[in-house]
Scaffold this motif. Structure first.
Motif, PDB file in Angstrom:
ATOM      1  N   MET A  22       0.827  -1.202   0.000  1.00  0.00           N
ATOM      2  CA  MET A  22       0.000   0.000   0.000  1.00  0.00           C
ATOM      3  C   MET A  22       0.870   1.265   0.000  1.00  0.00           C
ATOM      4  N   LEU A  23       1.963   1.240   0.761  1.00  0.00           N
ATOM      5  CA  LEU A  23       2.821   2.424   0.831  1.00  0.00           C
ATOM      6  C   LEU A  23       3.526   2.681  -0.498  1.00  0.00           C
ATOM      7  N   VAL A  24       4.008   1.601  -1.134  1.00  0.00           N
ATOM      8  CA  VAL A  24       4.677   1.775  -2.435  1.00  0.00           C
ATOM      9  C   VAL A  24       3.664   2.302  -3.460  1.00  0.00           C
ATOM     10  N   PHE A  25       2.477   1.735  -3.421  1.00  0.00           N
ATOM     11  CA  PHE A  25       1.417   2.154  -4.337  1.00  0.00           C
ATOM     12  C   PHE A  25       1.047   3.622  -4.081  1.00  0.00           C
ATOM     13  N   ALA A  26       0.941   3.990  -2.797  1.00  0.00           N
ATOM     14  CA  ALA A  26       0.593   5.375  -2.442  1.00  0.00           C
ATOM     15  C   ALA A  26       1.682   6.331  -2.935  1.00  0.00           C
ATOM     16  N   LEU A  27       2.933   5.883  -2.883  1.00  0.00           N
ATOM     17  CA  LEU A  27       4.045   6.721  -3.342  1.00  0.00           C
ATOM     18  C   LEU A  27       3.920   6.997  -4.844  1.00  0.00           C
ATOM     19  N   VAL A  28       3.607   5.941  -5.602  1.00  0.00           N
ATOM     20  CA  VAL A  28       3.450   6.115  -7.060  1.00  0.00           C
ATOM     21  C   VAL A  28       2.286   7.072  -7.341  1.00  0.00           C
ATOM     22  N   ILE A  29       1.171   6.886  -6.631  1.00  0.00           N
ATOM     23  CA  ILE A  29       0.006   7.760  -6.836  1.00  0.00           C
ATOM     24  C   ILE A  29       0.337   9.188  -6.396  1.00  0.00           C
ATOM     25  N   PHE A  30       1.106   9.319  -5.326  1.00  0.00           N
ATOM     26  CA  PHE A  30       1.516  10.637  -4.837  1.00  0.00           C
ATOM     27  C   PHE A  30       2.302  11.385  -5.926  1.00  0.00           C
ATOM     28  N   LEU A  31       3.240  10.680  -6.570  1.00  0.00           N
ATOM     29  CA  LEU A  31       4.047  11.329  -7.604  1.00  0.00           C
ATOM     30  C   LEU A  31       3.184  11.707  -8.809  1.00  0.00           C
ATOM     31  N   LEU A  32       2.328  10.751  -9.237  1.00  0.00           N
ATOM     32  CA  LEU A  32       1.436  11.050 -10.371  1.00  0.00           C
ATOM     33  C   LEU A  32       0.515  12.227 -10.045  1.00  0.00           C
ATOM     34  N   GLY A  33      -0.074  12.178  -8.852  1.00  0.00           N
ATOM     35  CA  GLY A  33      -1.007  13.220  -8.417  1.00  0.00           C
ATOM     36  C   GLY A  33      -0.321  14.562  -8.296  1.00  0.00           C
ATOM     37  N   SER A  34       0.904  14.569  -7.764  1.00  0.00           N
ATOM     38  CA  SER A  34       1.642  15.827  -7.607  1.00  0.00           C
ATOM     39  C   SER A  34       1.866  16.474  -8.971  1.00  0.00           C
ATOM     40  N   PHE A  35       2.265  15.655  -9.956  1.00  0.00           N
ATOM     41  CA  PHE A  35       2.497  16.202 -11.290  1.00  0.00           C
ATOM     42  C   PHE A  35       1.223  16.778 -11.881  1.00  0.00           C
ATOM     43  N   GLN A  36       0.150  16.011 -11.701  1.00  0.00           N
ATOM     44  CA  GLN A  36      -1.125  16.448 -12.260  1.00  0.00           C
ATOM     45  C   GLN A  36      -1.559  17.773 -11.624  1.00  0.00           C
ATOM     46  N   MET A  37      -1.447  17.850 -10.296  1.00  0.00           N
ATOM     47  CA  MET A  37      -1.892  19.063  -9.591  1.00  0.00           C
ATOM     48  C   MET A  37      -0.949  20.227  -9.875  1.00  0.00           C
TER      49      MET A  37
ATOM     50  N   LEU B 101      -9.544  -2.491  -1.293  1.00  0.00           N
ATOM     51  CA  LEU B 101      -9.237  -1.780  -0.049  1.00  0.00           C
ATOM     52  C   LEU B 101      -7.810  -1.234  -0.076  1.00  0.00           C
ATOM     53  N   VAL B 102      -6.858  -2.078  -0.538  1.00  0.00           N
ATOM     54  CA  VAL B 102      -5.455  -1.626  -0.600  1.00  0.00           C
ATOM     55  C   VAL B 102      -5.329  -0.450  -1.562  1.00  0.00           C
ATOM     56  N   SER B 103      -5.923  -0.589  -2.765  1.00  0.00           N
ATOM     57  CA  SER B 103      -5.727   0.463  -3.758  1.00  0.00           C
ATOM     58  C   SER B 103      -6.512   1.729  -3.413  1.00  0.00           C
ATOM     59  N   ALA B 104      -7.704   1.572  -2.814  1.00  0.00           N
ATOM     60  CA  ALA B 104      -8.477   2.768  -2.451  1.00  0.00           C
ATOM     61  C   ALA B 104      -7.758   3.549  -1.354  1.00  0.00           C
ATOM     62  N   LEU B 105      -7.214   2.813  -0.398  1.00  0.00           N
ATOM     63  CA  LEU B 105      -6.485   3.479   0.686  1.00  0.00           C
ATOM     64  C   LEU B 105      -5.224   4.173   0.132  1.00  0.00           C
ATOM     65  N   ALA B 106      -4.531   3.454  -0.768  1.00  0.00           N
ATOM     66  CA  ALA B 106      -3.324   4.026  -1.386  1.00  0.00           C
ATOM     67  C   ALA B 106      -3.702   5.266  -2.199  1.00  0.00           C
ATOM     68  N   PHE B 107      -4.843   5.220  -2.877  1.00  0.00           N
ATOM     69  CA  PHE B 107      -5.302   6.342  -3.700  1.00  0.00           C
ATOM     70  C   PHE B 107      -5.586   7.559  -2.820  1.00  0.00           C
TER      71      PHE B 107
ATOM     72  N   PHE C 129      -5.434   5.360 -14.148  1.00  0.00           N
ATOM     73  CA  PHE C 129      -4.079   4.917 -14.454  1.00  0.00           C
ATOM     74  C   PHE C 129      -3.406   4.185 -13.294  1.00  0.00           C
ATOM     75  N   SER C 130      -4.054   4.170 -12.127  1.00  0.00           N
ATOM     76  CA  SER C 130      -3.401   3.515 -10.989  1.00  0.00           C
ATOM     77  C   SER C 130      -4.267   2.403 -10.408  1.00  0.00           C
ATOM     78  N   VAL C 131      -5.455   2.763  -9.920  1.00  0.00           N
ATOM     79  CA  VAL C 131      -6.285   1.780  -9.205  1.00  0.00           C
ATOM     80  C   VAL C 131      -6.798   0.692 -10.159  1.00  0.00           C
ATOM     81  N   LEU C 132      -7.306   1.097 -11.331  1.00  0.00           N
ATOM     82  CA  LEU C 132      -7.879   0.103 -12.240  1.00  0.00           C
ATOM     83  C   LEU C 132      -6.837  -0.920 -12.717  1.00  0.00           C
ATOM     84  N   PRO C 133      -5.615  -0.470 -13.162  1.00  0.00           N
ATOM     85  CA  PRO C 133      -4.630  -1.490 -13.560  1.00  0.00           C
ATOM     86  C   PRO C 133      -4.248  -2.407 -12.396  1.00  0.00           C
TER      87      PRO C 133
END
Lengths: 225, 397
Positions: free
Chosen positions: B31-46, B315-321, B371-375
């Motif tokens: 979950m933490l690794v996944f959250a990190l990837v989403i954090f980077l993607l989200g940061s770029f988007q924002m 649950l893992v991906s939603a929490l990471a998201f 691009f993150s949760v669905l894959p």
């Protein structure tokens, strides 16, 4: 009859180079409230016979009727549903989930039936009380003794009030005292109306007075002495 | 009393939660690794959203057409007499000369942008005051007055003082008075800006009174911008004619290209993660295989086991998201996108710092989700189907 097999054959990997015939035209009938002991060497077809009686898979040919339902052409999904309504399993290795609590292990068969948590707890506590393991309710199943683990497996096999109990080498990992205790519980269950089939080499099982019949299996056939 | 089907799903969800908890170390790590990837993607988007939003806010007030005189491929001052040649073009509403340039402040090693134009003559010139947090733009009748970007005020160390001086090319000092400050919403383009009178800017840059840096054209009908621009280009062949849409596009392309490049790098990381998840999900440990076998022999259907996997992954991906997106927002809003801003605004420019206002759009969140949760769900649930077909007799044999 509760269990009826007629010329039942089971062939694994049919049509492939590694084809194996595990059961050859086995015929068998077991009446309700009977306790049967299955005996046979390793690879004799004991486990395959238990699996067919346990509705794990249908026979390749022949007739198999368990609790009034024909298994021969039953799709996998219906086999599963029939299994959970009819059969309670007790395994040699107990097969409890070690990180789940005793209570959660016992109630596992009830989850896909949509039984509410309150009802699950009520049924499990009643069985734990009968089997004297109430004090272990919240213990992880991996941290209790072998005898207690065996009782957890028995409680799990009874939680859905199934009429048939199948036990595969249930005393293999138990000492004499616990094996005797196990057979006492089985006798009581038989008295309550359960039909019990135990695959075992243990003389404590085969020579127990509650055993009504011993069936010898050899090379996939019922060996009539 | 709940319906059986609903109660069953609740039971399976409950089992999934306890199953996740039983393997908490493994699941928290994923979950933490996944959250990190989403954090980077989200940061770029924002961050991209914040930059383009800031650019749009300021570019809204840019002239519809800008004319720059070119010589030997570079821009040079344009004579005011050029505006007289444009009077023959029908549809031009106003021609406003503009003087601008850069002022290097040696003490702070920062470049300031000096901009001067007669805002009173601009159509909607009075609306420019809306870009200020206080004050007004310098008027023709107020020599020596300025409006400053927030960083300029900070770098010059003005505090509550209103007077400051800048050096002319001959190193003589020229004094200015602050009459307004840009708002933080326009930080991206106004942070390093000093706006002053035309005469003051010419004086500061030692420019002839008959010259300007460029001419700003305002047209009566916005649909005719391109036609008028073409006519101007024909009349003044030694000039470069830029339309507002071209300038906006340049900004968008710069940010989109950078964010696109960064996103491709991050998508590669995401794909690697999804492949890893697939690999993990398709290769069951003996303990997991045994557990599935036990559940199946106890009467669990393949669909029930799939449902457990689905809930676990959801649950893992939603929490990471949620964690990833919240961290991304905090990174952009409160920490000024420290980790990623250099990629987006460039490392080589001596640029005063500017404040970001993160933009959170539903479309962006959906994009990150897709691009993150669905894959991840696909990568864990599809192989789980294969795993859940473990034959139940495996535990009897």
């Amino acid at each position: 009859m509760l269990i009826e097999l007629e010329k039942t054959t089971k062939i694994y990997n049919q049509g492939k180079p590694n084809e194996v015939t595990a059961l050859h035209e086995v015929s068998l009938a077991v009446a309700p409230q009977t306790m049967v002991c299955l005996q046979g060497a390793s690879g004799s077809g004991k486990s395959t016979l238990l699996a067919i009686i346990g509705c794990v898979f249908p026979p390749t040919s022949g007739r198999a009727s368990i609790a009034g339902k024909q298994l021969s052409r039953m799709p996998d999904r219906f086999l599963t549903i029939h299994r959970r309504e009819t059969i309670g399993f007790i395994f040699q290795q107990f097969n409890v989930l070690p990180r789940l609590s005793v209570l959660d292990n016992i109630t596992l068969p009830l989850l896909p039936l949509g039984v509410s948590p309150q009802e699950r707890r009520k049924r499990a506590r009643k069985l734990m009380h009968q089997l004297a393991i109430s004090h272990r309710e919240n213990f992880p199943a991996g941290q209790i003794s072998g005898g207690e683990m065996q009782r957890v497996a028995i409680a799990r096999a009874l939680i859905n009030t199934q009429p048939i109990i199948l036990a595969d080498e249930p005393t293999a990992h138990l000492d004499t005292r616990l094996s005797m205790e196990f057979m006492k519980i089985m006798s009581d269950l038989k008295a309550d109306g359960k039909t019990i089939i135990i695959a075992s080499h243990d003389p404590l099982v085969s020579e127990h007075p509650a055993i009504d019949r011993i069936i010898q299996i050899k090379d996939g056939r019922i060996d009539v002495p | 009393m709940l319906p059986k089907g609903f109660e069953k799903q609740l039971n399976i969800l409950d089992f999934s939660l306890s199953s996740l908890w039983r393997r908490k170390l493994k699941n928290i790590s994923i979950m933490l690794v996944f959250a990190l990837v989403i954090f980077l993607l989200g940061s770029f988007q924002m961050l991209t959203g914040a930059l383009t939003q800031s650019a749009d806010a300021v570019l809204r007030n840019t002239p519809e057409i800008t004319i720059q005189k070119m010589s030997a491929g570079r821009q040079e001052a344009i004579p005011l007499s050029y505006s007289e040649k444009l009077h023959s073009i029908y549809g031009i509403r106003a021609i406003i000369p503009r003087v601008w340039g850069y002022y290097f402040d040696e003490s702070s090693l920062a470049n300031f942008t000096i901009m001067a134009m007669d805002t009173n003559s601009m159509p909607n010139g009075n609306k420019l005051d809306l870009t200020l947090s206080y004050g007004h733009f310098p008027k023709r009748t107020e020599p020596g007055t300025t409006v400053l970007g927030r960083s300029v005020q900070e770098i010059l160390g003005l505090g509550t003082r209103r007077i400051f001086s800048l050096f002319r090319p001959d190193l003589s000092l020229k004094s200015f008075e602050v009459v307004g400050l840009f708002s933080d919403q326009t930080d991206l383009l106004t942070n390093d800006l000093i706006v002053m009178n035309l005469d003051d800017a010419r004086d500061l840059f030692a420019m002839e009174p008959t010259m300007a840096t460029d001419l700003c054209i305002y047209v009566a009908n916005p649909t005719e911008i391109e036609t008028i621009a073409k006519k101007i280009a024909g009349l003044l062949p030694d000039t470069r004619v830029l339309t507002k849409s071209q300038i906006q596009k340049t900004y968008q392309v710069v940010f989109s290209w950078r964010s696109g490049f960064a996103s491709i790098c991050l998508l590669a990381a995401l794909i690697a993660f999804v492949i890893l998840a697939w690999d993990k999900a398709s290769g069951l440990s003996p303990e997991e295989k045994r557990e599935i076998g036990i559940l199946k022999i106890l009467g669990w259907e393949t669909a029930d086991i799939l449902a457990v996997r689905f809930w676990e992954s959801t649950l893992v991906s939603a929490l990471a998201f949620i964690i990833g997106c919240t961290a991304a927002y905090m990174h952009v809003a409160f920490f000024d996108a420290t980790l990623l801003k250099p990629v987006m605004v460039g490392w080589s420019v001596i640029h005063p710092p500017f404040k970001l206002l993160p933009s959170v759009k539903l479309a962006d969140l959906l994009l990150i989700f897709s691009f993150s949760v669905l894959p991840y769900l696909g990568a864990t649930v599809i192989p789980a189907w294969h795993c859940s077909t473990v034959p139940p007799d495996s535990v009897i044999r």
